[in-house]
Design an enzyme around this catalytic site. Structure first.
Site, PDB file in Angstrom:
ATOM      1  N   TYR A  79       3.705  -1.848  10.048  1.00  0.00           N
ATOM      2  CA  TYR A  79       4.583  -2.340   8.979  1.00  0.00           C
ATOM      3  C   TYR A  79       5.911  -1.595   9.021  1.00  0.00           C
ATOM      4  CZ  TYR A  79       5.989  -3.580   4.166  1.00  0.00           C
ATOM      5  OH  TYR A  79       6.657  -4.032   3.049  1.00  0.00           O
ATOM      6  N   ASP A  80       5.817  -0.264   9.037  1.00  0.00           N
ATOM      7  CA  ASP A  80       7.028   0.561   8.949  1.00  0.00           C
ATOM      8  C   ASP A  80       7.967   0.287  10.129  1.00  0.00           C
ATOM      9  OD1 ASP A  80       5.215   1.527   7.138  1.00  0.00           O
ATOM     10  OD2 ASP A  80       5.283   3.605   7.807  1.00  0.00           O
TER      11      ASP A  80
ATOM     12  N   LYS B 282       9.647  -3.140  10.084  1.00  0.00           N
ATOM     13  CA  LYS B 282      10.794  -3.175   9.167  1.00  0.00           C
ATOM     14  C   LYS B 282      11.978  -2.405   9.746  1.00  0.00           C
ATOM     15  CE  LYS B 282       9.044  -5.546   5.723  1.00  0.00           C
ATOM     16  NZ  LYS B 282       9.618  -6.810   5.245  1.00  0.00           N
TER      17      LYS B 282
ATOM     18  N   ASN C  91       8.126   0.138  -4.325  1.00  0.00           N
ATOM     19  CA  ASN C  91       6.963  -0.534  -4.963  1.00  0.00           C
ATOM     20  C   ASN C  91       7.318  -1.367  -6.203  1.00  0.00           C
ATOM     21  OD1 ASN C  91       6.107   1.988  -3.540  1.00  0.00           O
ATOM     22  ND2 ASN C  91       4.073   1.182  -3.992  1.00  0.00           N
TER      23      ASN C  91
ATOM     24  N   VAL D 135      -1.846  -1.010  -5.596  1.00  0.00           N
ATOM     25  CA  VAL D 135      -2.468  -0.176  -6.623  1.00  0.00           C
ATOM     26  C   VAL D 135      -2.372  -0.770  -8.028  1.00  0.00           C
ATOM     27  CG1 VAL D 135      -0.472   1.372  -6.973  1.00  0.00           C
ATOM     28  CG2 VAL D 135      -2.806   2.210  -7.342  1.00  0.00           C
ATOM     29  N   VAL D 136      -1.245  -1.358  -8.407  1.00  0.00           N
ATOM     30  CA  VAL D 136      -1.124  -1.861  -9.786  1.00  0.00           C
ATOM     31  C   VAL D 136      -2.102  -3.023 -10.047  1.00  0.00           C
ATOM     32  CG1 VAL D 136       0.393  -2.911 -11.497  1.00  0.00           C
ATOM     33  CG2 VAL D 136       1.203  -0.963 -10.153  1.00  0.00           C
TER      34      VAL D 136
ATOM     35  N   THR E 182      -2.536  12.972  -6.724  1.00  0.00           N
ATOM     36  CA  THR E 182      -1.264  13.670  -6.976  1.00  0.00           C
ATOM     37  C   THR E 182      -0.107  13.059  -6.179  1.00  0.00           C
ATOM     38  OG1 THR E 182      -1.799  15.293  -5.278  1.00  0.00           O
ATOM     39  CG2 THR E 182      -2.305  15.905  -7.564  1.00  0.00           C
TER      40      THR E 182
ATOM     41  N   ASP F 185      -1.172   7.924   4.247  1.00  0.00           N
ATOM     42  CA  ASP F 185      -0.716   7.534   2.903  1.00  0.00           C
ATOM     43  C   ASP F 185       0.471   8.429   2.525  1.00  0.00           C
ATOM     44  OD1 ASP F 185      -1.184   5.961   0.539  1.00  0.00           O
ATOM     45  OD2 ASP F 185      -1.942   7.759  -0.438  1.00  0.00           O
TER      46      ASP F 185
ATOM     47  N   ARG G  23       7.376   9.332  -3.193  1.00  0.00           N
ATOM     48  CA  ARG G  23       8.372   8.280  -2.976  1.00  0.00           C
ATOM     49  C   ARG G  23       9.159   8.062  -4.268  1.00  0.00           C
ATOM     50  NH1 ARG G  23       5.566   3.631  -0.769  1.00  0.00           N
ATOM     51  NH2 ARG G  23       5.519   4.643   1.241  1.00  0.00           N
TER      52      ARG G  23
HETATM   53  P1  NAD Z   1       3.463 -11.145  -0.342  1.00  0.00           P
HETATM   54  O1  NAD Z   1       2.409 -10.818   0.662  1.00  0.00           O
HETATM   55  O2  NAD Z   1       3.047 -11.519  -1.716  1.00  0.00           O
HETATM   56  O3  NAD Z   1       4.398 -12.316   0.189  1.00  0.00           O
HETATM   57  C1  NAD Z   1       4.778 -12.422   1.532  1.00  0.00           C
HETATM   58  C2  NAD Z   1       4.924 -13.902   1.866  1.00  0.00           C
HETATM   59  O4  NAD Z   1       5.296 -14.040   3.253  1.00  0.00           O
HETATM   60  C3  NAD Z   1       3.605 -14.665   1.684  1.00  0.00           C
HETATM   61  O5  NAD Z   1       3.835 -15.870   0.982  1.00  0.00           O
HETATM   62  C4  NAD Z   1       3.153 -14.942   3.123  1.00  0.00           C
HETATM   63  O6  NAD Z   1       2.333 -16.088   3.236  1.00  0.00           O
HETATM   64  C5  NAD Z   1       4.498 -15.077   3.830  1.00  0.00           C
HETATM   65  N1  NAD Z   1       4.432 -14.833   5.275  1.00  0.00           N
HETATM   66  C6  NAD Z   1       3.885 -13.780   5.927  1.00  0.00           C
HETATM   67  N2  NAD Z   1       3.997 -13.950   7.258  1.00  0.00           N
HETATM   68  C7  NAD Z   1       4.659 -15.125   7.443  1.00  0.00           C
HETATM   69  C8  NAD Z   1       5.088 -15.851   8.588  1.00  0.00           C
HETATM   70  N3  NAD Z   1       4.852 -15.401   9.836  1.00  0.00           N
HETATM   71  N4  NAD Z   1       5.736 -17.024   8.409  1.00  0.00           N
HETATM   72  C9  NAD Z   1       5.968 -17.520   7.163  1.00  0.00           C
HETATM   73  N5  NAD Z   1       5.584 -16.877   6.046  1.00  0.00           N
HETATM   74  C10 NAD Z   1       4.937 -15.697   6.186  1.00  0.00           C
HETATM   75  O7  NAD Z   1       4.452  -9.885  -0.381  1.00  0.00           O
HETATM   76  P2  NAD Z   1       5.633  -9.552  -1.414  1.00  0.00           P
HETATM   77  O8  NAD Z   1       5.214  -8.420  -2.244  1.00  0.00           O
HETATM   78  O9  NAD Z   1       6.115 -10.789  -2.041  1.00  0.00           O
HETATM   79  O10 NAD Z   1       6.741  -9.002  -0.407  1.00  0.00           O
HETATM   80  C11 NAD Z   1       7.832  -9.826   0.018  1.00  0.00           C
HETATM   81  C12 NAD Z   1       8.720  -9.036   0.970  1.00  0.00           C
HETATM   82  O11 NAD Z   1       9.244  -7.880   0.319  1.00  0.00           O
HETATM   83  C13 NAD Z   1       8.000  -8.551   2.227  1.00  0.00           C
HETATM   84  O12 NAD Z   1       8.871  -8.672   3.324  1.00  0.00           O
HETATM   85  C14 NAD Z   1       7.748  -7.092   1.932  1.00  0.00           C
HETATM   86  O13 NAD Z   1       7.687  -6.329   3.108  1.00  0.00           O
HETATM   87  C15 NAD Z   1       8.940  -6.719   1.070  1.00  0.00           C
HETATM   88  N6  NAD Z   1       8.634  -5.600   0.179  1.00  0.00           N
HETATM   89  C16 NAD Z   1       7.851  -5.794  -0.923  1.00  0.00           C
HETATM   90  C17 NAD Z   1       7.537  -4.707  -1.735  1.00  0.00           C
HETATM   91  C18 NAD Z   1       6.685  -4.867  -2.974  1.00  0.00           C
HETATM   92  O14 NAD Z   1       6.391  -3.856  -3.640  1.00  0.00           O
HETATM   93  N7  NAD Z   1       6.299  -6.060  -3.356  1.00  0.00           N
HETATM   94  C19 NAD Z   1       8.013  -3.423  -1.421  1.00  0.00           C
HETATM   95  C20 NAD Z   1       8.793  -3.274  -0.265  1.00  0.00           C
HETATM   96  C21 NAD Z   1       9.113  -4.376   0.519  1.00  0.00           C
HETATM   97  N1  UDP Z   2      -4.187   3.558  -4.266  1.00  0.00           N
HETATM   98  C1  UDP Z   2      -5.240   4.052  -5.032  1.00  0.00           C
HETATM   99  N2  UDP Z   2      -6.268   3.213  -5.337  1.00  0.00           N
HETATM  100  C2  UDP Z   2      -6.294   1.902  -4.948  1.00  0.00           C
HETATM  101  C3  UDP Z   2      -5.197   1.385  -4.188  1.00  0.00           C
HETATM  102  C4  UDP Z   2      -4.158   2.246  -3.858  1.00  0.00           C
HETATM  103  O1  UDP Z   2      -5.249   5.228  -5.417  1.00  0.00           O
HETATM  104  O2  UDP Z   2      -7.267   1.206  -5.272  1.00  0.00           O
HETATM  105  C5  UDP Z   2      -3.101   4.482  -3.928  1.00  0.00           C
HETATM  106  C6  UDP Z   2      -2.705   4.495  -2.445  1.00  0.00           C
HETATM  107  O3  UDP Z   2      -3.559   5.378  -1.712  1.00  0.00           O
HETATM  108  C7  UDP Z   2      -1.284   5.015  -2.537  1.00  0.00           C
HETATM  109  C8  UDP Z   2      -0.763   4.404  -3.843  1.00  0.00           C
HETATM  110  O4  UDP Z   2      -1.926   4.047  -4.592  1.00  0.00           O
HETATM  111  O5  UDP Z   2      -1.286   6.419  -2.656  1.00  0.00           O
HETATM  112  C9  UDP Z   2       0.092   3.157  -3.645  1.00  0.00           C
HETATM  113  O6  UDP Z   2      -0.621   2.258  -2.818  1.00  0.00           O
HETATM  114  P1  UDP Z   2      -0.181   0.753  -2.545  1.00  0.00           P
HETATM  115  O7  UDP Z   2      -1.191   0.178  -1.600  1.00  0.00           O
HETATM  116  O8  UDP Z   2       0.037   0.052  -3.824  1.00  0.00           O
HETATM  117  O9  UDP Z   2       1.265   0.851  -1.866  1.00  0.00           O
HETATM  118  P2  UDP Z   2       1.975   1.834  -0.814  1.00  0.00           P
HETATM  119  O10 UDP Z   2       3.059   2.465  -1.587  1.00  0.00           O
HETATM  120  O11 UDP Z   2       0.991   2.859  -0.299  1.00  0.00           O
HETATM  121  O12 UDP Z   2       2.453   0.916   0.248  1.00  0.00           O
END
Ligand code: NAD
Ligand code: UDP
Length: 324
Positions: free
Chosen positions: A146-147, A150, A175, A188-189, A209, A272, A276
């Site tokens: 993932y990282d 991006k 997040n 987590v939420v 923590t 993990d 952040r």
């Molecule tokens: P999500 O998983 O709810 O939504 C992602 C959407 O992308 C889904 O509808 C999925 O079906 C679609 N998708 C995935 N692969 C695809 C592909 N190959 N072609 C077409 N569609 C595809 O996630 P989200 O929380 O809505 O996140 C949206 C974006 O924001 C992502 O790029 C994510 O990395 C970024 N982001 C989200 C958060 C967060 O906390 N929600 C944090 C950081 C970055």
């Molecule tokens: N986490 C947790 N219990 C759960 C799911 C997640 O304690 O059931 C923790 C996870 O290990 C991390 C934080 O919550 O430390 C945030 O996790 P999340 O998967 O929401 O997002 P991240 O920021 O790690 O991408």
């Protein structure tokens, strides 16, 4: 009428973003392959004739007829549970998918916005994280899929800007939570809310923590839209700097839902992130943006939505929690 193409528009952030674009008076083409998003997420919008929902994979060639003013690339699994289950798809949509989205923006002369992530900072040595920090990512660990996808997406975005003159913007999202998240999405939420509302134990990883900074979805969308409607390249952090430990979050969720659930400690996932927190000075200065919804209000709204989604009334969810 301006036209926005939203890749990943059926996901959690996507559905909110599409709704906001329609609210701004735009026509929207949503492209999604539904690997983590659901058609249902857009059901309140599908009757709007300005919304075109296209089932397609962003890693394949993207053909969108007519003029396009904005291309917004949100497509990617975002929950660790999802991207660890789909590591190669995650790398593909972050790399090939970003290239296709940039290619579409270039052909159409559209403004492009990339949804990047605080994960580009990895397990940070600088705290809070400003955009100038280059990060500490393990490329070969499980989260690397993932990282690094991006990070590659950001590099590709800058290359299209520099080499092809595409008007690009990068936002680094921290997040986000809110109504519309799948209760089983694994983040987590939603996990804690589902557990608290159904009387299950809240599963805190490690000793709890580790910290995160949670941003309510409406605030995130406001920041994203402001960035979209500028010509700023970014990257710009969009997040809420109110940092908390995961153990404190568990207590807050229990208090906000009136649950009697207890807390259990589970194994901490590999790599993990320890801390952040966004430095949002740039977003404040360049976008005049900062979060408006505090965690109490955000959690109240999110819990109300989850109760509805899980088919629980306020009273029944509390008694389910009490009887367990
Ligand atoms: P999500 O998983 O709810 O939504 C992602 C959407 O992308 C889904 O509808 C999925 O079906 C679609 N998708 C995935 N692969 C695809 C592909 N190959 N072609 C077409 N569609 C595809 O996630 P989200 O929380 O809505 O996140 C949206 C974006 O924001 C992502 O790029 C994510 O990395 C970024 N982001 C989200 C958060 C967060 O906390 N929600 C944090 C950081 C970055
Ligand atoms: N986490 C947790 N219990 C759960 C799911 C997640 O304690 O059931 C923790 C996870 O290990 C991390 C934080 O919550 O430390 C945030 O996790 P999340 O998967 O929401 O997002 P991240 O920021 O790690 O991408």
């Amino acid at each position: 009428m301006k036209h926005a193409v939203v890749l990943g528009g059926a996901g959690f952030l996507g559905a909110h973003f599409v709704e906001r674009m329609l609210g701004e008076g735009l026509r929207v083409t949503c492209v999604d392959n539904f690997v983590t998003g659901e058609r249902d997420g857009l059901k309140r919008l599908v009757d709007d004739p300005r919304l075109d929902l296209v089932a397609a994979d962003a890693t394949e060639f993207l053909h969108v007829p007519g003029a396009v003013d904005f291309v917004v690339h949100l497509a990617s699994p975002a929950s660790p549970v999802d991207y660890l289950r789909m590591p190669i798809q995650t790398l593909k949509v972050g790399s090939v998918g970003t290239m296709n989205a940039l290619g579409l923006a270039r052909r159409k002369g559209a403004r492009f916005l990339l949804a990047s992530t605080s994960e580009v900072y990895g397990d940070p040595h600088v705290h809070p994280q400003p955009e100038s920090y280059w990060g500490n990512v393990n490329p070969v660990g499980p989260r690397g899929v993932y990282d690094e996808a991006k990070r590659f997406g950001e590099a590709m975005t800058m290359a299209y800007r520099r080499s092809h003159g595409v008007n690009t913007g990068i936002m680094r999202i921290f997040n986000v939570y809110g109504p519309g998240m799948r209760p089983t999405d694994g983040r987590v939420v939603p996990t804690f809310l589902r557990q608290a509302l159904t009387g299950d134990s809240l599963t805190v990883s490690g000793d709890g923590t580790q910290t995160r900074s949670f941003c309510y979805v409406d605030d995130l969308i406001e920041g994203a839209v402001r960035l979209l409607f500028t010509d700023l390249p970014g990257p710009i952090n969009i997040g809420n700097p109110s940092e908390q430990t995961i153990l404190d979050l568990a207590h807050d969720v229990i208090a906000a839902t009136g649950s009697t659930s207890d807390i259990v400690f589970i194994e901490r996932p590999e790599d993990d992130t320890t801390v952040r927190k966004p430095d949002i000075s740039l977003a404040r200065r360049e976008l005049g943006w900062e979060p408006q919804i505090d965690s109490f209000e955000g959690m109240r709204r999110t819990a109300a939505w989850f109760r509805h989604e899980l088919g629980l009334s306020e009273a029944s969810s509390m008694s389910a929690a009490r009887d367990s």
